[in-house]
Design a protein around this motif. Structure first.
Motif, PDB file in Angstrom:
ATOM      1  N   ARG A 164       0.832  -1.214   0.000  1.00 55.39           N
ATOM      2  CA  ARG A 164       0.000   0.000   0.000  1.00 55.39           C
ATOM      3  C   ARG A 164       0.858   1.252   0.000  1.00 55.39           C
ATOM      4  O   ARG A 164       0.532   2.226  -0.664  1.00 55.39           O
ATOM      5  N   LYS A 165       1.959   1.226   0.726  1.00 56.19           N
ATOM      6  CA  LYS A 165       2.822   2.416   0.803  1.00 56.19           C
ATOM      7  C   LYS A 165       3.435   2.756  -0.556  1.00 56.19           C
ATOM      8  O   LYS A 165       3.829   3.889  -0.782  1.00 56.19           O
ATOM      9  N   ASP A 166       3.473   1.783  -1.468  1.00 52.82           N
ATOM     10  CA  ASP A 166       3.997   2.001  -2.815  1.00 52.82           C
ATOM     11  C   ASP A 166       2.883   2.211  -3.841  1.00 52.82           C
ATOM     12  O   ASP A 166       3.112   2.085  -5.041  1.00 52.82           O
ATOM     13  N   GLY A 167       1.681   2.489  -3.353  1.00 50.67           N
ATOM     14  CA  GLY A 167       0.554   2.750  -4.245  1.00 50.67           C
ATOM     15  C   GLY A 167      -0.266   1.538  -4.609  1.00 50.67           C
ATOM     16  O   GLY A 167      -1.169   1.633  -5.433  1.00 50.67           O
ATOM     17  N   GLY A 168       0.044   0.389  -4.001  1.00 49.69           N
ATOM     18  CA  GLY A 168      -0.718  -0.818  -4.283  1.00 49.69           C
ATOM     19  C   GLY A 168      -2.153  -0.709  -3.800  1.00 49.69           C
ATOM     20  O   GLY A 168      -2.483   0.125  -2.948  1.00 49.69           O
ATOM     21  N   PHE A 169      -2.991  -1.560  -4.342  1.00 48.12           N
ATOM     22  CA  PHE A 169      -4.409  -1.540  -4.006  1.00 48.12           C
ATOM     23  C   PHE A 169      -4.612  -1.717  -2.513  1.00 48.12           C
ATOM     24  O   PHE A 169      -3.998  -2.576  -1.884  1.00 48.12           O
ATOM     25  N   ASP A 170      -5.481  -0.891  -1.948  1.00 45.95           N
ATOM     26  CA  ASP A 170      -5.781  -0.932  -0.516  1.00 45.95           C
ATOM     27  C   ASP A 170      -7.188  -1.481  -0.333  1.00 45.95           C
ATOM     28  O   ASP A 170      -8.176  -0.753  -0.457  1.00 45.95           O
ATOM     29  N   ASN A 171      -7.281  -2.758  -0.019  1.00 45.06           N
ATOM     30  CA  ASN A 171      -8.592  -3.379   0.138  1.00 45.06           C
ATOM     31  C   ASN A 171      -9.266  -2.969   1.445  1.00 45.06           C
ATOM     32  O   ASN A 171     -10.459  -3.184   1.615  1.00 45.06           O
ATOM     33  N   ARG A 172      -8.518  -2.377   2.366  1.00 49.57           N
ATOM     34  CA  ARG A 172      -9.130  -1.877   3.598  1.00 49.57           C
ATOM     35  C   ARG A 172      -9.912  -0.600   3.323  1.00 49.57           C
ATOM     36  O   ARG A 172     -10.906  -0.320   3.994  1.00 49.57           O
ATOM     37  N   ASN A 173      -9.434   0.194   2.387  1.00 50.50           N
ATOM     38  CA  ASN A 173     -10.079   1.459   2.017  1.00 50.50           C
ATOM     39  C   ASN A 173     -10.128   1.588   0.495  1.00 50.50           C
ATOM     40  O   ASN A 173      -9.496   2.477  -0.077  1.00 50.50           O
ATOM     41  N   PRO A 174     -10.864   0.701  -0.158  1.00 51.35           N
ATOM     42  CA  PRO A 174     -10.814   0.686  -1.632  1.00 51.35           C
ATOM     43  C   PRO A 174     -11.335   1.960  -2.280  1.00 51.35           C
ATOM     44  O   PRO A 174     -10.807   2.392  -3.303  1.00 51.35           O
ATOM     45  N   ARG A 175     -12.343   2.594  -1.704  1.00 50.58           N
ATOM     46  CA  ARG A 175     -12.884   3.805  -2.321  1.00 50.58           C
ATOM     47  C   ARG A 175     -11.917   4.974  -2.183  1.00 50.58           C
ATOM     48  O   ARG A 175     -11.773   5.776  -3.098  1.00 50.58           O
ATOM     49  N   GLU A 176     -11.264   5.075  -1.026  1.00 52.49           N
ATOM     50  CA  GLU A 176     -10.261   6.125  -0.852  1.00 52.49           C
ATOM     51  C   GLU A 176      -9.088   5.907  -1.805  1.00 52.49           C
ATOM     52  O   GLU A 176      -8.576   6.852  -2.401  1.00 52.49           O
ATOM     53  N   TRP A 177      -8.657   4.647  -1.941  1.00 54.31           N
ATOM     54  CA  TRP A 177      -7.570   4.326  -2.859  1.00 54.31           C
ATOM     55  C   TRP A 177      -7.952   4.718  -4.279  1.00 54.31           C
ATOM     56  O   TRP A 177      -7.187   5.358  -4.984  1.00 54.31           O
ATOM     57  N   MET A 178      -9.162   4.350  -4.676  1.00 55.33           N
ATOM     58  CA  MET A 178      -9.613   4.648  -6.041  1.00 55.33           C
ATOM     59  C   MET A 178      -9.719   6.148  -6.264  1.00 55.33           C
ATOM     60  O   MET A 178      -9.401   6.638  -7.340  1.00 55.33           O
ATOM     61  N   ALA A 179     -10.142   6.895  -5.260  1.00 55.64           N
ATOM     62  CA  ALA A 179     -10.281   8.344  -5.398  1.00 55.64           C
ATOM     63  C   ALA A 179      -8.935   9.013  -5.660  1.00 55.64           C
ATOM     64  O   ALA A 179      -8.891  10.112  -6.238  1.00 55.64           O
ATOM     65  N   ARG A 180      -7.840   8.380  -5.270  1.00 55.29           N
ATOM     66  CA  ARG A 180      -6.508   8.939  -5.503  1.00 55.29           C
ATOM     67  C   ARG A 180      -5.942   8.580  -6.870  1.00 55.29           C
ATOM     68  O   ARG A 180      -4.885   9.079  -7.260  1.00 55.29           O
ATOM     69  N   GLN A 181      -6.621   7.703  -7.595  1.00 53.63           N
ATOM     70  CA  GLN A 181      -6.094   7.260  -8.884  1.00 53.63           C
ATOM     71  C   GLN A 181      -6.318   8.324  -9.955  1.00 53.63           C
ATOM     72  O   GLN A 181      -7.229   9.145  -9.855  1.00 53.63           O
TER      73      GLN A 181
END
Length: 141
Positions: A40-57
């Motif tokens: 996650r620290k390298d930008g990998g998919f974050d399944n704990r917070n998938p919507r937040e991760w996607m919003a940063r893409q």
């Protein structure tokens, strides 16, 4: 006594409903592809917070996610149109052809969305919407 039995069959149009329902899932997979297994620290998919991760893409991942949202948004009208056409006794061959055309237009729409081709994407969206309206009314008498 009538011994014949009515056997319902899963029409091509119904198969197209299933395919259309799977398209948003394909878009989500595409948006996340290549990020699984990365920390996650390298930008990998974050399944704990998938919507937040996607919003940063950005770029194609964000567009694939937008295509996912639009695919979900268009799904109820398509499902309803196919069911209504069946209930109204639309000609099965035409209904099947239009449903298949709709799915193909949606696939090309997704491709254009992810490829950042907004004019082509919009034209395909409009064509898909028109085909969906045609599906709705082909059983009208």
């Amino acid at each position: 006594m009538n011994t014949s039995m009515h056997v319902a069959r899963f029409t091509v149009a119904y198969w197209c409903v299933l395919i259309a329902a799977l398209l948003p899932i394909c878009c989500a997979w595409l948006a996340k592809s290549g990020s699984f297994g990365k920390p996650r620290k390298d930008g990998g998919f974050d399944n704990r917070n998938p919507r937040e991760w996607m919003a940063r893409q950005t770029d194609w991942r964000a567009r694939a996610n937008a295509a996912q949202a639009n695919s979900f948004e268009s799904l109820p009208f398509f499902i309803g149109a196919v069911i209504i056409a069946h209930l109204l006794g639309a000609g099965q061959t035409l209904l099947d052809m239009l449903a298949f055309l709709y799915v193909m237009l949606r696939i090309f729409y997704i491709m254009m969305y992810v490829s950042d081709m907004p004019t082509a994407r919009s034209a395909l969206w409009a064509a898909g919407f028109a085909v969906n309206i045609a599906i709705l009314f082909i059983g009208y008498r």
